[in-house]
Design an enzyme around this catalytic site. Structure first.
Site, PDB file in Angstrom:
ATOM      1  N   THR A   1       9.829   2.054  -0.155  1.00 53.28           N
ATOM      2  CA  THR A   1      11.129   2.579  -0.597  1.00 53.28           C
ATOM      3  C   THR A   1      12.175   2.414   0.498  1.00 53.28           C
ATOM      4  O   THR A   1      13.296   1.976   0.222  1.00 53.28           O
ATOM      5  CB  THR A   1      10.997   4.069  -0.981  1.00 53.28           C
ATOM      6  OG1 THR A   1       9.951   4.174  -1.943  1.00 53.28           O
ATOM      7  CG2 THR A   1      12.274   4.614  -1.569  1.00 53.28           C
ATOM      8  N   SER A   2      11.814   2.732   1.733  1.00 51.56           N
ATOM      9  CA  SER A   2      12.780   2.616   2.839  1.00 51.56           C
ATOM     10  C   SER A   2      13.234   1.167   2.979  1.00 51.56           C
ATOM     11  O   SER A   2      14.420   0.895   3.150  1.00 51.56           O
ATOM     12  CB  SER A   2      12.148   3.075   4.157  1.00 51.56           C
ATOM     13  OG  SER A   2      11.572   4.339   4.011  1.00 51.56           O
TER      14      SER A   2
ATOM     15  N   LYS B   1       0.837  -1.209   0.000  1.00 53.71           N
ATOM     16  CA  LYS B   1       0.000   0.000   0.000  1.00 53.71           C
ATOM     17  C   LYS B   1       0.875   1.264   0.000  1.00 53.71           C
ATOM     18  O   LYS B   1       2.010   1.221   0.479  1.00 53.71           O
ATOM     19  CB  LYS B   1      -0.832  -0.060   1.290  1.00 53.71           C
ATOM     20  CG  LYS B   1      -1.997   0.868   1.391  1.00 53.71           C
ATOM     21  CD  LYS B   1      -2.781   0.487   2.653  1.00 53.71           C
ATOM     22  CE  LYS B   1      -3.664   1.617   3.153  1.00 53.71           C
ATOM     23  NZ  LYS B   1      -4.689   2.023   2.219  1.00 53.71           N
ATOM     24  N   GLY B   2       0.329   2.350  -0.499  1.00 54.80           N
ATOM     25  CA  GLY B   2       1.084   3.608  -0.555  1.00 54.80           C
ATOM     26  C   GLY B   2       1.523   4.080   0.833  1.00 54.80           C
ATOM     27  O   GLY B   2       0.767   3.987   1.793  1.00 54.80           O
TER      28      GLY B   2
ATOM     29  N   ASP C   1       8.274   3.043  -9.711  1.00 52.32           N
ATOM     30  CA  ASP C   1       7.138   3.830  -9.262  1.00 52.32           C
ATOM     31  C   ASP C   1       7.201   5.176  -9.992  1.00 52.32           C
ATOM     32  O   ASP C   1       8.231   5.848  -9.934  1.00 52.32           O
ATOM     33  CB  ASP C   1       7.269   4.038  -7.740  1.00 52.32           C
ATOM     34  CG  ASP C   1       6.096   4.801  -7.160  1.00 52.32           C
ATOM     35  OD1 ASP C   1       5.304   5.360  -7.936  1.00 52.32           O
ATOM     36  OD2 ASP C   1       5.978   4.833  -5.924  1.00 52.32           O
TER      37      ASP C   1
ATOM     38  N   VAL D   1       3.616   2.932   3.103  1.00 45.91           N
ATOM     39  CA  VAL D   1       3.911   2.027   4.229  1.00 45.91           C
ATOM     40  C   VAL D   1       5.411   1.874   4.491  1.00 45.91           C
ATOM     41  O   VAL D   1       5.818   1.346   5.528  1.00 45.91           O
ATOM     42  CB  VAL D   1       3.288   0.616   4.023  1.00 45.91           C
ATOM     43  CG1 VAL D   1       1.782   0.671   4.039  1.00 45.91           C
ATOM     44  CG2 VAL D   1       3.803  -0.034   2.745  1.00 45.91           C
TER      45      VAL D   1
HETATM   46  N1  LIG Z   1      10.124   2.286  10.387  1.00 46.49           N
HETATM   47  C1  LIG Z   1       9.974   3.571  10.141  1.00 46.49           C
HETATM   48  N2  LIG Z   1      10.020   4.486  11.150  1.00 46.49           N
HETATM   49  C2  LIG Z   1       9.885   5.802  10.914  1.00 46.49           C
HETATM   50  N3  LIG Z   1       9.650   6.325   9.702  1.00 46.49           N
HETATM   51  C3  LIG Z   1       9.578   5.491   8.659  1.00 46.49           C
HETATM   52  C4  LIG Z   1       9.741   4.072   8.809  1.00 46.49           C
HETATM   53  N4  LIG Z   1       9.625   3.501   7.589  1.00 46.49           N
HETATM   54  C5  LIG Z   1       9.395   4.500   6.726  1.00 46.49           C
HETATM   55  N5  LIG Z   1       9.363   5.692   7.355  1.00 46.49           N
HETATM   56  C6  LIG Z   1       9.118   7.004   6.771  1.00 46.49           C
HETATM   57  O1  LIG Z   1       7.808   6.986   6.171  1.00 46.49           O
HETATM   58  C7  LIG Z   1       7.796   7.789   4.991  1.00 46.49           C
HETATM   59  C8  LIG Z   1       7.284   6.958   3.807  1.00 46.49           C
HETATM   60  O2  LIG Z   1       8.230   5.940   3.578  1.00 46.49           O
HETATM   61  P1  LIG Z   1       8.538   5.378   2.106  1.00 46.49           P
HETATM   62  O3  LIG Z   1       8.762   6.505   1.152  1.00 46.49           O
HETATM   63  O4  LIG Z   1       9.579   4.368   2.266  1.00 46.49           O
HETATM   64  O5  LIG Z   1       7.131   4.723   1.802  1.00 46.49           O
HETATM   65  P2  LIG Z   1       6.561   4.157   0.398  1.00 46.49           P
HETATM   66  O6  LIG Z   1       5.668   3.023   0.752  1.00 46.49           O
HETATM   67  O7  LIG Z   1       7.689   3.873  -0.517  1.00 46.49           O
HETATM   68  O8  LIG Z   1       5.742   5.393  -0.104  1.00 46.49           O
HETATM   69  P3  LIG Z   1       5.044   5.578  -1.578  1.00 46.49           P
HETATM   70  O9  LIG Z   1       3.895   4.635  -1.634  1.00 46.49           O
HETATM   71  O10 LIG Z   1       4.610   7.011  -1.541  1.00 46.49           O
HETATM   72  O11 LIG Z   1       6.117   5.291  -2.593  1.00 46.49           O
HETATM   73  C9  LIG Z   1       9.205   8.291   4.795  1.00 46.49           C
HETATM   74  O12 LIG Z   1       9.264   9.593   5.320  1.00 46.49           O
HETATM   75  C10 LIG Z   1      10.058   7.334   5.622  1.00 46.49           C
HETATM   76  O13 LIG Z   1      11.240   7.950   6.117  1.00 46.49           O
END
Ligand SMILES: Nc1ncnc2c1ncn2[C@@H]1O[C@H](COP(=O)(O)OP(=O)(O)OP(=O)(O)O)[C@@H](O)[C@H]1O
Length: 411
Positions: free
Chosen positions: A101-102, A95-96, A124, A98
């Site tokens: 990317t991290s 899901k978006g 993406d 979550v």
């Molecule tokens: N375990 C964690 N603790 C704190 N912050 C986190 C954690 N994991 C991710 N984040 C933060 O949450 C935000 C969204 O993370 P990320 O970009 O990795 O999500 P995503 O699922 O790839 O988003 P999208 O769907 O928009 O591509 C970022 O600011 C990231 O630093």
């Protein structure tokens, strides 16, 4: 002369003194691949932080250390993920927002730090690899990521550019341009057949997921190049769930459409020399049909890659909320129907235990526990290896932070 300055925070996995005790005063330790020795150390546990003075030859670096969650107990089975030098692909999706990317970036860093030349790819349309690594990785080509021990490269595919290439190739072979031309020639029957394909309209108003399919086929095209041979681990940061689900059926659909176009093209090109010229028979110019044929082959490769249990794994990333877990369950079900291998479920942003009397935290923790319990009874998710990552108190950005997340997550 020694210089003193503040730098980004460094992280330790726990607020416990045991963790901090591991760093003894005379014990040099490695931070981000550079040897440092510790010269000064003060703590302030009431504010959950401490200061370190680290000496590396002459300069003295001052860091803020924040204490965060205790490490999680379940392990991802990283030994299995890292073993072997044959190429493996990891697709991270969910899901978006979550933390896909991290998690993808932290896995790529961990592979590279374990000696694998690694490529991390974003398909993406809303790229965030550059933000996650805190480095400029844009440009649509291989960009080296500074920091890890073994080579790590990033590739952010530009979906618009990739789509344009696809559109140009297909227009020459039966898209709207050819349709108009043949309409003008009074070739009604052929026009009707072309109308059935609807590829022109498809590209003018692409369904969600098409960008992703074309971006991935672009990656396959890159992987055919020699400079990509060195990568033994390839990590994909994919688009949110909806895109991924539609993407799974697209290669088959596109393969069928392109196949039809190619057949039709053969019929037409033998009918009149006038029509032949439309399809690019000039000398020294690659035949557009060849290009289309290559695209078709790549689509088949994408489809096969997704289903290859030996080399590919789709890792679902979620957070401990009922909505996210239900969506992960649907994603797993669809992936199963499509025979895409899934073994691991990452539950990100789990609130760490705490002795504080914060009412909001207590409520939130209870809510998360309820959601986590759902996983145990969910028919799609219960059999997966569940890996939990704690919610940390600062944004995960840059190599040290990704290393920190990766060391908690990928064990
Ligand atoms: N375990 C964690 N603790 C704190 N912050 C986190 C954690 N994991 C991710 N984040 C933060 O949450 C935000 C969204 O993370 P990320 O970009 O990795 O999500 P995503 O699922 O790839 O988003 P999208 O769907 O928009 O591509 C970022 O600011 C990231 O630093």
């Amino acid at each position: 002369m020694a210089t003193t300055f503040t730098s980004s925070p460094i992280f330790f996995p726990s607020s416990s003194s045991a963790s901090l005790n591991r760093i003894s005063l005379n014990n040099p330790f490695k931070l981000n691949a550079y040897p440092f020795s510790l010269s000064k150390f003060s703590t302030n546990f009431s504010s959950n932080s401490c200061s370190l003075a680290l000496t590396r030859k002459h300069p003295v670096r001052l860091f803020q250390v924040r204490s965060v969650a205790a490490p999680v107990e379940t392990t991802a089975g990283f030994d299995e993920m890292v073993s072997g030098t044959q190429r493996k692909y990891y697709l991270l999706g969910g899901k978006g927002g979550v933390g896909k990317t991290s998690c993808a970036a932290s896995l790529a860093v961990k592979f590279a730090n374990n000696g694998h030349p690694t490529l991390v790819v974003s398909t993406d349309p809303a790229h965030s690899l550059s933000d996650s690594f805190a480095q400029d990785l844009t440009g649509g080509t291989l960009v080296p990521v500074e920091g890890p021990l073994a080579p790590l490269f990033a590739l952010e595919i530009n979906p618009d550019q990739a789509k344009e290439e696809f559109r140009n190739a297909s227009k020459k072979n039966g898209g709207t341009g050819v349709k108009d031309f043949m309409d003008g020639m009074g070739l009604g029957m052929i026009v009707e057949q072309l109308g059935e394909l609807k590829l022109g309209e498809l590209l003018d108003t692409p369904p969600p997921g098409l960008d992703e399919a074309i971006a991935i086929s672009k990656v396959i095209q890159f992987l055919e190049l020699e400079e990509y041979n060195k990568f033994t681990r390839i990590v994909f940061d994919t688009a949110p769930t909806g895109h991924t689900l539609r993407l799974l059926s697209l290669p088959d659909f596109l393969d069928a459409s392109i196949g039809k176009i190619l057949k039709l093209r053969q019929k037409i090109s033998s009918a009149t020399s006038a029509i032949k010229s439309v399809f690019g028979q000039e000398e020294n110019r690659p035949d557009a049909a060849d290009k289309l044929q290559k695209l078709r082959e790549r689509m088949i490769k994408v489809r096969d890659l997704f289903r290859d249990t030996e080399s590919t794994e789709f890792v679902i990333v979620t957070i401990p909320t009922v909505m996210a877990i239900n969506e992960s369950s649907r994603l797993r079900s669809s992936l199963k129907k499509e025979n895409v291998p899934v073994k691991r479920l990452v539950v990100n942003q789990v609130l760490p235990p705490s002795a504080s009397d914060c009412k909001f935290c207590a409520m939130k923790r209870k809510d998360q526990t309820r959601a986590l319990d759902l996983i145990e009874t969910d028919p799609e998710l219960s059999a997966l290896t569940v890996v939990k990552a704690p919610l940390v108190d600062i944004e995960i950005r840059g190599i040290p932070a990704l290393q920190f997340l990766g060391d908690m997550l990928w064990k």
